[in-house]
Design a protein around this motif. Structure first.
Motif, PDB file in Angstrom:
ATOM      1  N   ILE A 345     -14.028  32.491  27.369  1.00 16.33           N
ATOM      2  CA  ILE A 345     -12.159  33.318  26.844  1.00 16.33           C
ATOM      3  C   ILE A 345     -11.935  32.220  26.623  1.00 16.33           C
ATOM      4  O   ILE A 345     -11.690  31.167  26.442  1.00 16.33           O
ATOM      5  CB  ILE A 345     -11.043  33.717  28.149  1.00 16.33           C
ATOM      6  N   SER A 346     -11.210  31.898  25.076  1.00 15.38           N
ATOM      7  CA  SER A 346     -11.143  31.389  23.464  1.00 15.38           C
ATOM      8  C   SER A 346      -9.355  31.309  24.232  1.00 15.38           C
ATOM      9  O   SER A 346      -8.740  30.254  24.065  1.00 15.38           O
ATOM     10  CB  SER A 346     -11.582  31.190  23.132  1.00 15.38           C
ATOM     11  N   GLN A 347      -8.415  32.117  24.698  1.00 12.24           N
ATOM     12  CA  GLN A 347      -7.035  32.240  24.287  1.00 12.24           C
ATOM     13  C   GLN A 347      -6.398  33.581  25.576  1.00 12.24           C
ATOM     14  O   GLN A 347      -7.466  34.164  25.403  1.00 12.24           O
ATOM     15  CB  GLN A 347      -6.495  33.170  23.318  1.00 12.24           C
ATOM     16  N   ILE A 348      -5.284  32.954  25.565  1.00 14.23           N
ATOM     17  CA  ILE A 348      -4.650  34.702  26.425  1.00 14.23           C
ATOM     18  C   ILE A 348      -3.400  34.593  26.111  1.00 14.23           C
ATOM     19  O   ILE A 348      -2.910  33.295  25.527  1.00 14.23           O
ATOM     20  CB  ILE A 348      -5.130  33.985  28.055  1.00 14.23           C
ATOM     21  N   HIS A 349      -3.132  35.782  25.855  1.00 13.17           N
ATOM     22  CA  HIS A 349      -1.426  36.261  25.365  1.00 13.17           C
ATOM     23  C   HIS A 349      -0.990  36.562  26.168  1.00 13.17           C
ATOM     24  O   HIS A 349      -1.250  37.477  26.406  1.00 13.17           O
ATOM     25  CB  HIS A 349      -1.861  36.611  23.939  1.00 13.17           C
ATOM     26  N   HIS A 350       0.485  35.391  26.275  1.00  9.50           N
ATOM     27  CA  HIS A 350       1.077  36.162  27.327  1.00  9.50           C
ATOM     28  C   HIS A 350       2.507  36.326  26.361  1.00  9.50           C
ATOM     29  O   HIS A 350       3.089  35.620  26.817  1.00  9.50           O
ATOM     30  CB  HIS A 350       1.123  35.520  28.467  1.00  9.50           C
ATOM     31  N   ARG A 351       3.447  37.323  26.461  1.00  5.28           N
ATOM     32  CA  ARG A 351       4.761  37.535  26.303  1.00  5.28           C
ATOM     33  C   ARG A 351       5.265  36.998  25.408  1.00  5.28           C
ATOM     34  O   ARG A 351       5.842  35.927  25.517  1.00  5.28           O
ATOM     35  CB  ARG A 351       5.770  36.904  27.520  1.00  5.28           C
ATOM     36  N   GLY A 352       4.481  36.926  24.070  1.00  6.07           N
ATOM     37  CA  GLY A 352       4.917  35.808  23.064  1.00  6.07           C
ATOM     38  C   GLY A 352       3.933  34.580  22.651  1.00  6.07           C
ATOM     39  O   GLY A 352       4.568  34.018  21.523  1.00  6.07           O
ATOM     40  N   LYS A 353       2.850  34.273  24.033  1.00  2.55           N
ATOM     41  CA  LYS A 353       2.646  32.760  24.242  1.00  2.55           C
ATOM     42  C   LYS A 353       1.702  32.192  23.774  1.00  2.55           C
ATOM     43  O   LYS A 353       0.853  33.563  24.668  1.00  2.55           O
ATOM     44  CB  LYS A 353       3.377  32.005  24.585  1.00  2.55           C
ATOM     45  N   ASP A 354       0.492  31.932  23.003  1.00  5.90           N
ATOM     46  CA  ASP A 354      -0.558  31.446  23.066  1.00  5.90           C
ATOM     47  C   ASP A 354      -0.771  30.602  24.085  1.00  5.90           C
ATOM     48  O   ASP A 354      -0.717  29.600  24.091  1.00  5.90           O
ATOM     49  CB  ASP A 354      -1.358  31.617  22.230  1.00  5.90           C
ATOM     50  N   ILE A 355      -1.690  30.675  24.946  1.00  6.76           N
ATOM     51  CA  ILE A 355      -2.027  29.923  26.098  1.00  6.76           C
ATOM     52  C   ILE A 355      -3.838  29.714  25.718  1.00  6.76           C
ATOM     53  O   ILE A 355      -4.600  30.623  25.586  1.00  6.76           O
ATOM     54  CB  ILE A 355      -2.415  30.015  26.929  1.00  6.76           C
ATOM     55  N   ASN A 356      -4.468  28.068  24.898  1.00 12.15           N
ATOM     56  CA  ASN A 356      -5.192  28.145  24.376  1.00 12.15           C
ATOM     57  C   ASN A 356      -6.404  27.342  25.747  1.00 12.15           C
ATOM     58  O   ASN A 356      -5.578  27.020  26.082  1.00 12.15           O
ATOM     59  CB  ASN A 356      -5.533  27.056  23.020  1.00 12.15           C
ATOM     60  N   ILE A 357      -7.632  27.880  25.344  1.00 17.05           N
ATOM     61  CA  ILE A 357      -8.893  27.231  26.037  1.00 17.05           C
ATOM     62  C   ILE A 357      -9.717  26.834  25.888  1.00 17.05           C
ATOM     63  O   ILE A 357     -10.317  27.614  24.992  1.00 17.05           O
ATOM     64  CB  ILE A 357      -8.951  28.494  27.533  1.00 17.05           C
ATOM     65  N   PRO A 358     -10.474  25.909  26.049  1.00 22.17           N
ATOM     66  CA  PRO A 358     -11.585  24.502  24.662  1.00 22.17           C
ATOM     67  C   PRO A 358     -12.621  25.658  25.030  1.00 22.17           C
ATOM     68  O   PRO A 358     -12.728  26.172  26.101  1.00 22.17           O
ATOM     69  CB  PRO A 358     -11.697  23.629  25.602  1.00 22.17           C
ATOM     70  N   THR A 359     -13.455  25.872  24.665  1.00 28.57           N
ATOM     71  CA  THR A 359     -14.892  26.440  23.935  1.00 28.57           C
ATOM     72  C   THR A 359     -15.942  25.525  23.858  1.00 28.57           C
ATOM     73  O   THR A 359     -15.071  24.584  23.346  1.00 28.57           O
ATOM     74  CB  THR A 359     -14.888  27.651  23.611  1.00 28.57           C
ATOM     75  N   GLY A 360     -17.106  25.857  23.940  1.00 25.18           N
ATOM     76  CA  GLY A 360     -17.783  25.163  22.958  1.00 25.18           C
ATOM     77  C   GLY A 360     -17.670  25.111  21.307  1.00 25.18           C
ATOM     78  O   GLY A 360     -17.020  26.381  20.968  1.00 25.18           O
ATOM     79  N   PRO A 361     -18.524  24.764  20.790  1.00 30.54           N
ATOM     80  CA  PRO A 361     -18.685  25.228  19.098  1.00 30.54           C
ATOM     81  C   PRO A 361     -19.183  26.035  18.408  1.00 30.54           C
ATOM     82  O   PRO A 361     -19.485  26.676  19.198  1.00 30.54           O
ATOM     83  CB  PRO A 361     -19.853  24.572  18.360  1.00 30.54           C
ATOM     84  N   ASP A 362     -18.000  26.498  17.533  1.00 28.53           N
ATOM     85  CA  ASP A 362     -17.542  28.229  17.508  1.00 28.53           C
ATOM     86  C   ASP A 362     -17.428  29.592  19.083  1.00 28.53           C
ATOM     87  O   ASP A 362     -17.906  30.719  18.264  1.00 28.53           O
ATOM     88  CB  ASP A 362     -19.541  28.534  17.101  1.00 28.53           C
ATOM     89  N   GLY A 363     -17.107  28.655  19.105  1.00 32.48           N
ATOM     90  CA  GLY A 363     -16.644  29.226  20.582  1.00 32.48           C
ATOM     91  C   GLY A 363     -17.215  30.142  21.099  1.00 32.48           C
ATOM     92  O   GLY A 363     -17.554  30.422  22.449  1.00 32.48           O
ATOM     93  N   ARG A 364     -18.688  29.256  21.372  1.00 36.06           N
ATOM     94  CA  ARG A 364     -19.976  29.128  22.585  1.00 36.06           C
ATOM     95  C   ARG A 364     -19.259  29.210  23.996  1.00 36.06           C
ATOM     96  O   ARG A 364     -18.803  28.029  23.683  1.00 36.06           O
ATOM     97  CB  ARG A 364     -20.751  28.596  21.759  1.00 36.06           C
TER      98      ARG A 364
END
Lengths: 396, 396
Positions: A345-364
């Motif tokens: 999971i690379s991102q969570i969108h909650h009530r208008g704001k993004d929570i970005n979460i690290p992943t490996g290269p290219d979202g792996r």
């Protein structure tokens, strides 16, 4: 109950199709939304007072349900989803079938469907896979899988809301060809304030049809907005529960500096006791204990927002044995290589704001997600021996 | 959407059975738990992109669903329940069909099934009743009814959880013969702490299968303990919501001395917007306004306990269009004369204590319950003209 016939796999009769299908090409399935099933199914019927019929392996085909069948009115239905894997050594394997059969038994009880010996169901599942494997998952498809769907439905003609007196248990296999799909972390949209997937005192822990259809409106809205799935929140606190039909994991650094892999707990019965979830927890506790604390506990979307602001979010993934992550658009969005069971999971969108979460290269998958996924994949595809895996002998 | 065919009752084709059933005797049905349906049904199928097929009236029979049909896995199903009444003047009537067809449309939307013009559905319902009425509800059964069940299900072969791309709408009629059953007020058991029927943000307001199957465990436990149904409470406050699958009414004297007829509100979407419920409210507001205040509002089980202790409970009843109040034991427990739609409640058992509620002699409806039931019954059975009632012309 003593005179009721138990479900008995040794009584199985087999009638093979005289009209086998051709295995569809990848191209034929790619844009089709229909699930193609393999040539055969196994069925066993149940009647109150009599118990279970002898199971039958027979050609896949219509069930002959009356329009007044109780499953069509009152959602008397439960199911399981598991996979048969073609190993790189050419062997066919299944993973923790006993976990699925026991959960199926629990789900049946919750929806007033009859009981059975889960070990007998396991034998029937393995039998069907052994019959279909060589044709539908041939040895040249190493690294691929078939999707196995045990199902139980209430079949009596009954328009009063009452415990079913007749039921049908069946096992079918969905053909899901290997499809190359875009890699990349998935993006979740938090559930809207006016939609709740499950609730304390409900049935969110059981794999019953009633948990799925009602959640689709919210999922479709997430997809319309460009996300992959809903992250279901619970209560005014906004506890994180499930991601679509998958369990949801977060690896973060706690305020005390300790690394913690956490997922929602089972004790309030809001979420499914996922087989992949449990396997991730058990493996991480065993193999990562020196670096990570693994917890089943409540955490909120605000906890994640705060951690993101403080750069304490390390990784996140969804875990499950779905057919695919998203079939709603006609796409099969499996992670990486269509062997989807752990998806970053690379991102969570909650009530208008993004929570970005690290992943490996290219979202792996990043480090820990990748380790866990690797360990499980190694078992499933025969690269590592483990007690969770069963080799399925094949009918030639 | 412009190229999608709408549901169109004028395109109905009719194929009559060449193999008509004999109408079963009362005795044959009395202890049988199966629902017998009449000779014909109406079906119309829908496909994404194409829209609705021409409706067909045809012999009642199996649907030919595949085991992978989405309705059997994800509870893509919704329904309605309404009755056709044989009047004492020999005429056939239905009651507020338009309310049911509009609710059906709403339920379909909630469970991701397709939309349609409810007026077209109403025409199809009335057509089927007109075809079946003279045989299955003959003129010598004045005061009796047939139970009409419009249903919609997802029919596409689809093991991914996604919006159905094929659906079937059908109308069937259950044959429910007049049965003499014990009169008497019904006794309710409050729902256990660990079972909740519906929840804010859920789908308790829609007539979808997912609301019914999961509630049966609690109902069975109530019956095992000698009660007729569950009174579903909500939240830590213990708000009274529904009685089994029926709406729940209480007439009491408030602390300010005013008589109030109250039932749970619709605004939190916990309960079904019952047609009988709405009719009771509208009639009581119109015809009893000088003596009673009629409110849709929250009230708790503690409110009722306190009122019982102070002798302020006057009457209580359940309102709905069920097949019967309880078929679980094989009995058909219709109130009074099998024309069940308003049933007196004489007792509620809550956490070890009884709340007793006055009824008329022998548990029959007391004054206000009886008045409301009488008004509705007079409309249904042709003793009073009202805009809510439609006469159904009959096929000879």
């Amino acid at each position: 109950m003593a005179d009721q016939q138990p479900l008995d796999a040794s009584k199985l009769t087999c009638t093979y199709t005289s009209n086998p299908q051709e295995v569809p090409s990848k191209a034929a399935l790619r844009n089709g939304s229909e699930t193609i099933c393999t040539d055969h199914m196994i069925t066993a019927s149940w009647k109150a007072g009599a118990g279970w019929s002898a199971p039958e392996l027979k050609p896949f085909g219509p069930l002959g349900l009356l329009p007044s069948a109780s499953c069509l009115h009152y959602a008397y239905e439960c199911f399981e989803g598991l996979k048969a894997y073609r190993g790189e050594d050419g062997k066919l394997r299944m993973f923790r079938t006993d976990r699925n059969t026991r959960r199926f038994l629990m789900s049946a009880g919750r929806i007033s469907l009859p009981q059975f010996d889960p070990d007998e169901l396991e034998k029937l599942i393995h039998k069907l896979v052994s019959v279909e494997g060589s044709k539908w998952l041939p040895q040249d498809r190493a690294g691929d899988f078939l999707y196995v769907r045990p199902t139980m439905i209430g079949t009596d003609s009954q328009l009063g809301v009452t415990t079913p007196r007749e039921a049908l248990l069946y096992i079918i296999i969905g053909y899901t060809p290997r499809v190359d799909t875009p890699v990349g972390g998935k993006r979740l949209l938090t559930s809207p304030d006016d939609m709740v997937r499950s609730w304390v005192g409900g049935f969110g822990y059981a794999k019953v049809g009633a948990n799925y259809g009602p959640s689709v409106l919210a999922n479709q809205e997430a997809i319309r907005q460009g996300y992959h799935q809903i992250l279901w929140l619970y209560g005014t606190e906004g506890f994180c529960t499930e991601a679509g039909g998958s369990n949801f994991f977060v690896l973060w650094k706690r305020k005390d500096g300790k690394k913690e892999l956490m997922t929602a707990p089972l004790d309030d019965q809001l979420i499914l006791d996922g087989v992949t979830r449990r396997s991730c927890i058990e493996l991480a506790r065993e193999r990562l204990k020196d670096e990570i604390e693994v917890t089943e506990r409540k955490f909120t979307i605000e906890d994640l927002q705060e951690a993101a602001a403080e750069n304490r979010l390390i990784e996140s993934f969804a875990a499950g044995t779905a057919v695919s992550f998203d079939t709603s658009s006609g796409m099969i969005l499996d992670a990486d290589d269509s062997k989807w069971f752990i998806t970053p999971i690379s991102q969570i969108h909650h009530r208008g704001k993004d929570i970005n979460i690290p992943t490996g290269p290219d979202g792996r998958p990043a480090e820990i997600t990748g380790k866990i996924k690797g360990w499980l994949g190694d078992m499933m595809y025969g690269r590592a021996q483990h007690e969770w895996v069963t080799e399925i002998p094949e009918k030639s």
